[in-house]
Design an enzyme around this catalytic site. Sequence first.
Site, PDB file in Angstrom:
ATOM      1  N   GLU A  61     -14.784 107.965 135.177  1.00 22.64           N
ATOM      2  CA  GLU A  61     -14.600 108.136 133.579  1.00 22.64           C
ATOM      3  C   GLU A  61     -15.255 106.895 133.109  1.00 22.64           C
ATOM      4  OE1 GLU A  61     -10.402 108.742 133.527  1.00 22.64           O
ATOM      5  OE2 GLU A  61      -9.968 106.553 132.997  1.00 22.64           O
ATOM      6  N   HIS A  63     -14.644 105.469 128.482  1.00 26.00           N
ATOM      7  CA  HIS A  63     -13.891 105.635 127.348  1.00 26.00           C
ATOM      8  C   HIS A  63     -14.245 104.275 126.472  1.00 26.00           C
ATOM      9  CE1 HIS A  63     -11.070 103.611 130.055  1.00 26.00           C
ATOM     10  NE2 HIS A  63     -10.916 104.695 130.673  1.00 26.00           N
ATOM     11  N   HIS A  67      -9.521  98.668 130.234  1.00 26.35           N
ATOM     12  CA  HIS A  67      -8.550  98.515 131.178  1.00 26.35           C
ATOM     13  C   HIS A  67      -8.683  96.974 131.453  1.00 26.35           C
ATOM     14  CE1 HIS A  67      -7.863 102.393 131.578  1.00 26.35           C
ATOM     15  NE2 HIS A  67      -8.925 102.823 132.338  1.00 26.35           N
ATOM     16  N   HIS A 101     -16.108 103.781 135.488  1.00 30.62           N
ATOM     17  CA  HIS A 101     -15.271 103.121 136.606  1.00 30.62           C
ATOM     18  C   HIS A 101     -14.580 104.058 137.499  1.00 30.62           C
ATOM     19  CE1 HIS A 101     -12.787 103.806 132.892  1.00 30.62           C
ATOM     20  NE2 HIS A 101     -11.749 103.948 133.833  1.00 30.62           N
ATOM     21  N   CYS A 115      -2.112  98.536 135.387  1.00 31.30           N
ATOM     22  CA  CYS A 115      -3.231  98.721 134.619  1.00 31.30           C
ATOM     23  C   CYS A 115      -2.715  98.685 133.061  1.00 31.30           C
ATOM     24  CB  CYS A 115      -3.849 100.127 134.752  1.00 31.30           C
ATOM     25  SG  CYS A 115      -5.141 100.235 133.656  1.00 31.30           S
TER      26      CYS A 115
HETATM   27 MN    MN Z   1      -9.912 104.825 132.713  1.00 32.84          MN
END
Ligand code: MN
Length: 147
Positions: A61, A63, A67, A101, A115
């Site tokens: 994914e 976004h 992270h 990632h 995370c």
């Molecule tokens: Mn992610």
Amino acid sequence: MNSIVRHVGGHRWDGVPVLNYKEDGSHFKAISRQVLFEGGPKLGAELRYFEIEPGGHSTLERHDHIHSVMVIRGRGQCLVGDAIYEITNNDLIYVPTMTWHQFRATTSEPLGFLCLVNVERDRPERPDEANAAMLKALPKVGEFIRL
Ligand code: MN
């Protein structure tokens, strides 16, 4: 929230539920999620602990939110952008905005990582056909990714 939440052994914490990684049930394999710090009005960040079982992987994914990851158990590999990295205990991984990632546990031990994310964050985007074809064509990335 309590001032202290006790570690009860084995990457588990007192009263912290071990949740499914995501509710949609697809595109990932063998991951649990624990929310260690939920954040709130005075701290706009959430700290989660994810654990991927041997052979498992996270969703591929990207976004807008970023992270900040720290491995705290085991070893594995991750895709960040167009590169695959070997990752091991105590390594730090930064996933920039809008960057593909995916994490995988590649040994006989689980891969566990912390995370850090914004509480306010956008929904992840999965590769469409064109992006999947582009990723599959990249050296090493093509064999690594699980769609
Ligand atoms: Mn992610």
